[in-house]
Enzyme design. Structure first.
Site, PDB file in Angstrom:
ATOM      1  N   CYS A 282       0.798  -1.239   0.000  1.00 24.29           N
ATOM      2  CA  CYS A 282       0.000   0.000   0.000  1.00 24.29           C
ATOM      3  C   CYS A 282       0.828   1.286   0.000  1.00 24.29           C
ATOM      4  CB  CYS A 282      -1.024   0.071   1.112  1.00 24.29           C
ATOM      5  SG  CYS A 282      -1.302  -1.379   2.052  1.00 24.29           S
ATOM      6  N   ARG A 311       7.145 -10.978   5.563  1.00 24.00           N
ATOM      7  CA  ARG A 311       6.609 -10.821   6.911  1.00 24.00           C
ATOM      8  C   ARG A 311       7.229 -11.888   7.793  1.00 24.00           C
ATOM      9  NH1 ARG A 311       0.200 -10.024   5.325  1.00 24.00           N
ATOM     10  NH2 ARG A 311       0.583  -8.263   3.938  1.00 24.00           N
ATOM     11  N   GLN A 329       1.867 -10.980  -3.566  1.00 29.93           N
ATOM     12  CA  GLN A 329       0.428 -10.726  -3.597  1.00 29.93           C
ATOM     13  C   GLN A 329       0.031 -10.189  -4.955  1.00 29.93           C
ATOM     14  OE1 GLN A 329       0.534  -7.827  -0.316  1.00 29.93           O
ATOM     15  NE2 GLN A 329      -0.903  -9.168   0.739  1.00 29.93           N
ATOM     16  N   ASP A 331      -1.806  -7.726  -5.781  1.00 29.66           N
ATOM     17  CA  ASP A 331      -2.321  -6.652  -4.943  1.00 29.66           C
ATOM     18  C   ASP A 331      -2.691  -5.430  -5.768  1.00 29.66           C
ATOM     19  OD1 ASP A 331      -2.998  -5.420  -2.625  1.00 29.66           O
ATOM     20  OD2 ASP A 331      -0.955  -5.169  -1.883  1.00 29.66           O
ATOM     21  N   HIS A 333      -4.632  -1.386  -5.392  1.00 30.63           N
ATOM     22  CA  HIS A 333      -5.261  -0.341  -4.591  1.00 30.63           C
ATOM     23  C   HIS A 333      -6.056   0.540  -5.525  1.00 30.63           C
ATOM     24  CE1 HIS A 333      -2.115  -1.877  -1.976  1.00 30.63           C
ATOM     25  NE2 HIS A 333      -3.010  -1.665  -1.033  1.00 30.63           N
ATOM     26  N   LYS A 413     -13.472  -5.642   5.941  1.00 32.73           N
ATOM     27  CA  LYS A 413     -13.123  -6.363   4.715  1.00 32.73           C
ATOM     28  C   LYS A 413     -14.113  -7.461   4.381  1.00 32.73           C
ATOM     29  CE  LYS A 413     -10.100  -9.642   7.101  1.00 32.73           C
ATOM     30  NZ  LYS A 413      -8.857 -10.399   7.106  1.00 32.73           N
ATOM     31  N   HIS A 459      -8.331  -1.739  -0.809  1.00 34.64           N
ATOM     32  CA  HIS A 459      -7.225  -2.691  -0.942  1.00 34.64           C
ATOM     33  C   HIS A 459      -7.874  -3.978  -1.394  1.00 34.64           C
ATOM     34  CE1 HIS A 459      -4.738  -0.444   2.217  1.00 34.64           C
ATOM     35  NE2 HIS A 459      -5.945   0.037   2.398  1.00 34.64           N
TER      36      HIS A 459
END
Length: 585
Positions: A282, A311, A329, A331, A333, A413, A459
């Site tokens: 992000c 992580r 990911q 991913d 946004h 979410k 997200h």
RNA sequence: GCUGGAGUAGCUCAGUCGGCAGAGCACGUCCUUGGUAAGGACGGGGUCACGAGUUCAAUUCUCGUCUCCAGCUCCA
């Protein structure tokens, strides 16, 4: 529904019988709780006071066998379950007398004045709201499966109890079927199949736990997934970006991640500056959004990245490809106007469903997770965000469960889980609605009155982590991947050396058409090569001998189906292309 | 991180009650040139997870570390 209830009652009753058996075998064992669960039941025991009974610490497999035997005796006795209703005070003194501290704690936490207990046999009594089966003889088929530690009430600082898992069915046949299913799941384990089929490996000792190495075939599979995703994202109005793997700590302090997840972040200090190995994409996307003044006419801005993040997950939670420390990911946004929010959410939901279908998953379950205890942002923003998600689901006519307090710290979410061929659920897509980060990063656009306004941020991931999705695919398909995803689509098998040149020509012709093909030129018998190909789950074998060379054909063998006859090379190419085009649908 | 179990060849696993480490598969060489799920012979391959300790001697016993497995807790 009624059947499900009955099975639950049966299993819960079975857990009582197990507890009774444990206390008879190991006097002094304290009882925790013993509910029915999805596939069976468990009961938690504190064995620390049972030392006098020769019970050292944890239950062993031998103990389980003994407990099973004792349970069979109790069942053979056909002892009735007898309900008794007591005043709270009477119940308290009963369990104090029995020296059951966990039960006493439970009773103290109960609201009503009346407490029900159930008795079986001469001595066994358990705090329980019921209902139960009438007598132990009604239990026809059970099995104890495993033993593991579990914190009392699931709280890490509480004492750890010994939990015995078991399962119980109405008939022997159903139990056997369930056990067979467990065995089937064990055989499809991606941790086994992946390295066996040379897809990936995790070099725990040398490189570190939870870090994935894709071997050529696995890397190819991953590339196919990623290529498909990139194309689809471009089609749907996303823009592809790439952001750095390390960024200064300040960015994560602004986002709030530093405060919430510092202990899970890999950090490095360079030139007196603290950097963080990115755990999320992000902030990077936010910087790109902020790089210029945005007009309301530019929105929505949809930034997509196959972003690799790191992580530091706790050692005990790592699990094959499903839970790793470095993963990618899919991913994105989405920065949008308030009036665009629901349309964007709904478009993402459609995108998720289309993607799942393409990969062969038709069964999903949806959860809406709301504000957690640890969170940032105003009540009003949480309300708006949750509402937008919920209304989108409703307007799409989708059923969902509410997961109270399970949202991200910056917003609620939607989680979309897929069910695989064995009906197991796998976490994939999530859509998070976020008013908080736009505020923290001072995101803005210029509205039609020339005034600065704050965009809303979504997200979202579709597959979640590419790693986990590869694991999911392997287990769903038992590694028999559909042709468009099979790293090796066809194996050319020359029967003897003299046809090698022709076999090579076939390989070249297929390669020219984009077919993923190899040749097995080992000095082995045809039978052996076919056996290897079947075990390596190669979709097509092309057997080449003198007959094929003479007629300019290939003998096609399809995995699991055997020899399907000879085709000329163009016919085979056409067949394989059509099958690839169909994908999983 | 917590509780319990485990780590022997690339893989699946035997084995050593403390005394030179074993099989099958895989791999290599040779023979065999084959028609739809294992052709044959020979051969290479190991710091018995890592580090300390006990011992004349440790892969084996003890302790620590790493990792895996079953759960618990956690999962931005």
């Amino acid at each position: 529904m009624k059947e499900k209830m009955n099975l639950e009652i049966l299993r819960h009753s079975c857990s009582h019988v197990m507890a009774q058996a444990v206390q008879e075998l190991f006097p002094g064992t304290k009882l925790g709780i013993g509910p029915a669960i999805e596939d069976g039941f468990y009961y938690d025991f504190d064995t620390s006071a049972a030392l006098s009974a020769g019970k050292k610490e944890a239950f062993t497999d031998e103990d389980l066998a003994r407990i099973e035997k004792k349970m069979a005796e109790i069942i053979a006795e056909d002892e009735p379950f007898i309900r008794e209703d007591l005043e709270k005070k009477a119940a308290l003194s009963l369990f104090k007398k029995l020296d059951e501290p966990y039960k006493v704690e439970l009773i103290n936490a109960l609201a009503g004045a009346q407490i029900s207990v159930y008795r079986t046999g001469k001595k066994f009594v358990d705090l329980c709201r019921g209902p139960h089966i009438q007598s132990t003889g009604q239990i026809k088929a059970f099995k104890l499966l495993s033993v593991a530690g579990a914190y009392w009430h699931g709280i890490e600082t509480n004492p750890m109890l010994q939990r015995i898992y078991g399962t119980c069915f109405e008939s022997r046949q159903e139990l056997d079927e369930h056990l067979k299913n467990l065995e089937e799941a064990r055989l499809r384990d991606h941790r086994k199949l992946g390295p066996n089929l040379e897809l990936f490996d995790i070099y725990h000792e040398e490189a570190g736990a939870g870090l994935v190495f894709y071997h050529p075939k696995g890397a190819l599979l991953r590339m196919l997934i990623e290529d498909y995703e990139k194309k689809e994202h471009l089609k749907r109005g996303y823009q592809i970006v790439t952001t750095p793997h390390i960024m200064q700590a300040g960015l994560w302090k602004t986002s709030g991640h530093y405060d919430y997840y510092k202990e899970n972040m890999y950090t490095l200090n360079i030139d007196k500056q603290e950097y963080v190995l990115k755990p999320m994409n992000c902030p990077g996307h936010i910087l790109i959004y902020k790089s210029k003044t945005r007009s309301y006419k530019d929105l929505p801005v949809r930034l997509f990245e196959l972003g690799t993040v790191y992580r530091h997950e706790k050692a005990g939670v790592l699990h094959g490809l499903l839970r790793v420390r470095g993963f990618t990911q899919d991913d994105a946004h989405i920065f949008c106007l308030p009036e665009q929010l629901k349309a964007e959410i709904k478009a993402v939901i459609d995108f998720v469903f289309d993607t799942m279908k393409t990969f062969g998953f038709n069964d999903v379950s949806i959860e809406l997770s709301t504000r957690p205890q640890k969170s940032i942002g105003s009540d009003e923003d949480w309300e708006r965000a949750t509402q937008a998600l919920e209304e989108s689901l409703k307007e799409k006519g989708l059923a969902y469960d509410i997961n109270e307090g399970d949202g991200a710290f910056y917003g609620p979410k939607i989680d979309i889980k897929i069910k695989d061929a064995l009906k197991r659920k796998w976490q994939c897509a999530t859509i998070q609605c976020d008013f908080a980060l736009p505020k923290r990063f001072n995101l803005a656009y210029i509205d039609n009155a020339g005034k600065e306004q704050q965009p809303i941020m979504l997200h979202r991931v579709l597959l979640g982590s590419v790693e986990r999705f590869v694991g999911t695919l392997i287990e769903h398909y038992n590694a028999d991947l559909p042709l468009w995803l099979a790293p090796l689509q066809a194996l050319v098998i020359p029967i003897k050396d003299t046809v090698m040149d022709y076999a090579q020509k076939i390989v070249q012709a297929l390669k020219a058409e984009g077919v993923r093909v190899e040749i097995d030129s080992h000095n082995e018998t045809l039978d052996k090569k076919i056996r290897n190909a079947e075990m390596n789950k190669v979709p097509y074998c092309l057997v080449i001998g003198e007959r094929e060379e003479k007629s300019g054909s290939v003998s096609v063998r399809q995995k699991g189906k055997g020899n399907i006859g000879a085709l000329n090379i163009d016919e085979f190419i056409k067949k394989i292309k059509e099958e690839v085009e169909k994908k999983a649908v």
